[in-house]
Design an enzyme around this catalytic site. Sequence first.
Site, mmCIF file in Angstrom:
data_model
loop_
_atom_site.group_PDB
_atom_site.id
_atom_site.type_symbol
_atom_site.label_atom_id
_atom_site.label_comp_id
_atom_site.label_asym_id
_atom_site.label_seq_id
_atom_site.Cartn_x
_atom_site.Cartn_y
_atom_site.Cartn_z
ATOM 1 N N ASP A 35 56.546 93.718 -38.254
ATOM 2 C CA ASP A 35 58.005 93.556 -38.271
ATOM 3 C C ASP A 35 58.595 93.705 -36.871
ATOM 4 O O ASP A 35 58.002 94.343 -35.997
ATOM 5 C CB ASP A 35 58.603 94.619 -39.203
ATOM 6 N N ASN A 64 60.547 84.991 -47.256
ATOM 7 C CA ASN A 64 60.906 84.457 -45.936
ATOM 8 C C ASN A 64 61.435 83.021 -45.982
ATOM 9 O O ASN A 64 62.025 82.541 -45.011
ATOM 10 C CB ASN A 64 59.713 84.525 -44.960
HETATM 11 C C1 FPP Z 1 58.771 89.879 -39.153
HETATM 12 O O1 FPP Z 1 59.635 89.965 -38.070
HETATM 13 C C2 FPP Z 1 57.728 88.927 -38.888
HETATM 14 C C3 FPP Z 1 57.529 87.758 -39.558
HETATM 15 C C4 FPP Z 1 58.405 87.330 -40.674
HETATM 16 C C5 FPP Z 1 56.479 86.821 -39.202
HETATM 17 C C6 FPP Z 1 55.213 87.378 -38.654
HETATM 18 C C7 FPP Z 1 54.634 86.309 -37.852
HETATM 19 C C8 FPP Z 1 53.968 86.445 -36.711
HETATM 20 C C9 FPP Z 1 53.532 87.712 -36.128
HETATM 21 C C10 FPP Z 1 53.716 85.194 -35.960
HETATM 22 C C11 FPP Z 1 52.341 84.763 -35.892
HETATM 23 C C12 FPP Z 1 51.586 84.773 -37.134
HETATM 24 C C13 FPP Z 1 50.378 84.222 -37.197
HETATM 25 C C14 FPP Z 1 49.572 84.384 -38.411
HETATM 26 C C15 FPP Z 1 49.833 83.449 -36.085
HETATM 27 P P1 FPP Z 1 61.173 89.654 -38.265
HETATM 28 O O2 FPP Z 1 61.413 88.261 -37.829
HETATM 29 O O3 FPP Z 1 61.571 89.941 -39.670
HETATM 30 O O4 FPP Z 1 61.817 90.656 -37.282
HETATM 31 P P2 FPP Z 1 63.268 91.282 -37.401
HETATM 32 O O5 FPP Z 1 63.246 92.232 -38.568
HETATM 33 O O6 FPP Z 1 63.403 91.976 -36.092
HETATM 34 O O7 FPP Z 1 64.232 90.151 -37.569
#
Ligand code: FPP
Length: 249
Positions: free
Chosen positions: A33, A81
């Site tokens: 996250d 998501n």
């Molecule tokens: C949460 O951060 C993260 C995600 C929804 C996506 C996770 C994806 C990656 C780490 C990218 C690469 C993945 C692969 C498999 C290559 P958020 O966007 O919810 O963060 P926030 O809470 O700060 O908005």
Amino acid sequence: MSAPPALNETRRKATEAGIDLGGLPEHIAVIMDGNGRWATARGLQRLLGHREGYRTLRTVLLDCSELGVRYLTVYAFSAENWRRPATEVEGLMKLIERAARDELRLMHRNNVRVRVAGRIDEVPPSLQEALRDGIETTRDNTGITFTLAINYGGRAELVDAIRSITREGIPADQIDEATVASHLYNPDIPDPDLMIRTAGEMRWSNFLIWQSAYCELAVTQVAWPEFDLTVLLDAVRQFQARRRKFGGL
Ligand code: FPP
């Protein structure tokens, strides 16, 4: 069972950090996250945060592999998501696909076995193809098992398990916990011992809700793009300092 890895650089650092290499969590699950917040705080687009998160994941997978962790499962895209803006969803799908294609050779060379969890038939066909290729190519590898949870929801997984139990016509009075566990997406993968969530939120967010019934939780303050071996070892140290009781005394 393969022999434990030799004392490589990562294991040496772990020992120096006070980690007992004989008591590592067998399976680590990660809620990655904070990519968006990390990017926004730097005046960058959210997708750049995800791109940085991909870089982190590449390193963490190799670190876990060298450390001797047997299973790593990461939440790459939740069933919820899809509610994000279309550009972010599309960007994430493309990023995951690119990662699956570009990193396959590296993963194979490192003896990584790739798996997926989630309703994969609902993601773009080209991503499905890249994932299938990764799973097929690495299926006989004996190193760390790396599971990408994509379009994954813990409740959806239970619904899917109940549907397949029903389809098989198993009588209600013959259904027990083992029946449910054997109908999950990856029944051969043991339950996580340690769940790490980055960026400070104290929630499970529908991740591996059946499998994490007894797992230890470590929440790090750092956002996923800043996560590194030091933070990983810190979470493992917390894990090792706890006494798991599984409901007993
Ligand atoms: C949460 O951060 C993260 C995600 C929804 C996506 C996770 C994806 C990656 C780490 C990218 C690469 C993945 C692969 C498999 C290559 P958020 O966007 O919810 O963060 P926030 O809470 O700060 O908005």
